[in-house]
Motif scaffolding. Structure first.
Motif, mmCIF file in Angstrom:
data_model
loop_
_atom_site.group_PDB
_atom_site.id
_atom_site.type_symbol
_atom_site.label_atom_id
_atom_site.label_comp_id
_atom_site.label_asym_id
_atom_site.label_seq_id
_atom_site.Cartn_x
_atom_site.Cartn_y
_atom_site.Cartn_z
ATOM 1 N N GLY A 58 0.818 -1.209 0.000
ATOM 2 C CA GLY A 58 0.000 0.000 0.000
ATOM 3 C C GLY A 58 0.852 1.258 0.000
ATOM 4 N N LEU A 59 1.925 1.235 0.792
ATOM 5 C CA LEU A 59 2.814 2.384 0.840
ATOM 6 C C LEU A 59 3.529 2.594 -0.501
ATOM 7 C CD1 LEU A 59 4.365 1.911 4.397
ATOM 8 C CD2 LEU A 59 2.746 3.680 3.674
ATOM 9 N N VAL A 60 3.967 1.507 -1.098
ATOM 10 C CA VAL A 60 4.633 1.607 -2.402
ATOM 11 C C VAL A 60 3.666 2.151 -3.459
ATOM 12 C CG1 VAL A 60 5.646 0.267 -4.287
ATOM 13 C CG2 VAL A 60 6.321 -0.188 -1.925
ATOM 14 N N TYR A 61 2.444 1.629 -3.439
ATOM 15 C CA TYR A 61 1.435 2.073 -4.403
ATOM 16 C C TYR A 61 1.108 3.557 -4.216
ATOM 17 C CZ TYR A 61 -3.088 2.423 -6.776
ATOM 18 O OH TYR A 61 -4.127 2.797 -7.592
ATOM 19 N N GLY A 62 0.884 3.935 -2.951
ATOM 20 C CA GLY A 62 0.567 5.334 -2.671
ATOM 21 C C GLY A 62 1.722 6.252 -3.008
ATOM 22 N N GLY A 63 2.930 5.827 -2.655
ATOM 23 C CA GLY A 63 4.098 6.637 -2.967
ATOM 24 C C GLY A 63 4.305 6.789 -4.458
ATOM 25 N N GLY A 64 4.047 5.705 -5.205
ATOM 26 C CA GLY A 64 4.173 5.785 -6.658
ATOM 27 C C GLY A 64 3.182 6.751 -7.268
ATOM 28 N N ARG A 65 1.962 6.738 -6.763
ATOM 29 C CA ARG A 65 0.941 7.671 -7.254
ATOM 30 C C ARG A 65 1.328 9.116 -6.960
ATOM 31 N NH1 ARG A 65 -4.331 5.764 -8.387
ATOM 32 N NH2 ARG A 65 -5.167 7.755 -7.654
ATOM 33 N N MET A 66 1.853 9.358 -5.759
ATOM 34 C CA MET A 66 2.264 10.713 -5.401
ATOM 35 C C MET A 66 3.435 11.178 -6.262
ATOM 36 S SD MET A 66 1.928 10.484 -1.237
ATOM 37 C CE MET A 66 2.500 12.155 -0.961
ATOM 38 N N LEU A 67 4.367 10.273 -6.533
ATOM 39 C CA LEU A 67 5.505 10.627 -7.379
ATOM 40 C C LEU A 67 5.050 10.966 -8.793
ATOM 41 C CD1 LEU A 67 8.576 10.848 -7.700
ATOM 42 C CD2 LEU A 67 8.620 8.413 -8.263
ATOM 43 N N LEU A 68 4.146 10.169 -9.331
ATOM 44 C CA LEU A 68 3.642 10.428 -10.676
ATOM 45 C C LEU A 68 2.828 11.717 -10.710
ATOM 46 C CD1 LEU A 68 3.579 9.355 -13.534
ATOM 47 C CD2 LEU A 68 1.595 7.961 -12.931
ATOM 48 N N ALA A 69 2.051 11.959 -9.650
ATOM 49 C CA ALA A 69 1.291 13.206 -9.559
ATOM 50 C C ALA A 69 2.235 14.405 -9.567
ATOM 51 C CB ALA A 69 0.435 13.221 -8.300
ATOM 52 N N GLY A 70 3.348 14.277 -8.844
ATOM 53 C CA GLY A 70 4.332 15.357 -8.820
ATOM 54 C C GLY A 70 4.942 15.610 -10.192
ATOM 55 N N THR A 71 5.110 14.562 -10.971
ATOM 56 C CA THR A 71 5.640 14.722 -12.327
ATOM 57 C C THR A 71 4.679 15.525 -13.191
ATOM 58 O OG1 THR A 71 6.813 12.614 -12.152
ATOM 59 C CG2 THR A 71 6.431 13.480 -14.379
ATOM 60 N N TYR A 72 3.395 15.212 -13.093
ATOM 61 C CA TYR A 72 2.388 15.963 -13.860
ATOM 62 C C TYR A 72 2.265 17.401 -13.362
ATOM 63 C CZ TYR A 72 0.773 11.787 -16.321
ATOM 64 O OH TYR A 72 0.689 10.680 -17.138
ATOM 65 N N GLN A 73 2.438 17.583 -12.050
ATOM 66 C CA GLN A 73 2.412 18.936 -11.505
ATOM 67 C C GLN A 73 3.569 19.766 -12.053
ATOM 68 O OE1 GLN A 73 4.505 19.552 -7.962
ATOM 69 N NE2 GLN A 73 4.735 21.470 -9.073
ATOM 70 N N TYR A 74 4.745 19.147 -12.148
ATOM 71 C CA TYR A 74 5.904 19.844 -12.703
ATOM 72 C C TYR A 74 5.655 20.226 -14.162
ATOM 73 C CZ TYR A 74 10.649 20.647 -14.393
ATOM 74 O OH TYR A 74 11.757 21.193 -14.976
ATOM 75 N N GLN A 75 5.054 19.320 -14.921
ATOM 76 C CA GLN A 75 4.739 19.616 -16.315
ATOM 77 C C GLN A 75 3.773 20.796 -16.408
ATOM 78 O OE1 GLN A 75 2.671 16.472 -18.383
ATOM 79 N NE2 GLN A 75 3.164 17.277 -20.401
#
Length: 217
Positions: A19-36
């Motif tokens: 669950g932590l890995v999944y949630g962390g992955g989603r947050m990391l990907l969200a941050g990538t889209y935020q940067y874009q």
């Protein structure tokens, strides 16, 4: 501890880790889209012109993906969504029918951002600005304008935006609201040299040199 209990505990730890890995992955990907999204917004600010339709569509898709991927409601991402919609028809005049839908979406995004993080002054500033572009100088506009200043009285963007919003809507404001605007002007004239120059130029452009002293009267 018997084997059944050990196995149950191990499974629980594995599920938690996944669950932590999944949630962390989603947050990391969200941050990538935020940067874009930020790259587009910074480019539009630098160029100071309405974005091309294709660039705008890519930015909107990016910020919506960031919002969808983040596990919780994220006020930063919601505020960016509002800014993306603000920019879609930024060159069109106040109250434009063509820009009505995009500006209403910006307003709704800022409302949501404020609901998630009510003490952040810039979302209030952004809401008031979007309301002004929509031609809605109502109580919500005035409250947002005041909150933007009272929540960030010594933040340059906050008091500069409040001064501008208040001056262009001066004829609709009551005595207390005008005092808030003159307080923002006073802060701008006394905070830094660059802020003083900005406020002086604003007052000159809008022919309100009578407020040049920054009086709170």
């Amino acid at each position: 501890m018997n084997q059944v209990a050990q196995r149950t505990l191990l499974i629980a730890f594995i599920m938690l880790a996944l669950g932590l890995v999944y949630g962390g992955g989603r947050m990391l990907l969200a941050g990538t889209y935020q940067y874009q999204t930020d790259q587009f917004l910074d480019d539009w600010v630098t160029k100071n012109r309405q974005p091309e339709p294709l660039a705008w569509m890519v930015a909107e898709a990016a910020v919506r993906k960031a919002i969808a991927l983040y596990p919780l409601a994220n006020a930063d991402y919601l505020d960016r969504l509002g800014r993306v919609y603000d920019w879609q028809h930024i060159s069109l005049p106040i109250g434009s029918e063509q820009a009505h839908t995009s500006r209403e979406r910006a307003i709704n995004a800022y409302r949501y951002a404020i609901a998630v993080r009510p003490n952040w002054p810039f979302s209030h500033n952004n809401l008031a600005t979007a309301k002004l572009r929509q031609g809605e100088l109502d109580d919500e506009f005035k409250q947002a304008m005041e909150s933007g200043f009272t929540l960030g009285p010594w933040r340059a963007i906050a008091y500069q935006q409040t001064a501008w919003l208040g001056l262009v809507s001066w004829h609709t404001l009551n005595e207390q609201e005008r005092k808030t605007v003159t307080s923002a002007i006073h802060h701008g004239l006394t905070h830094t040299g660059s802020s003083k120059q900005y406020i002086q130029q604003l007052l000159t452009r809008l022919q309100r040199q009578d407020l040049m002293t920054g009086s709170r009267e």
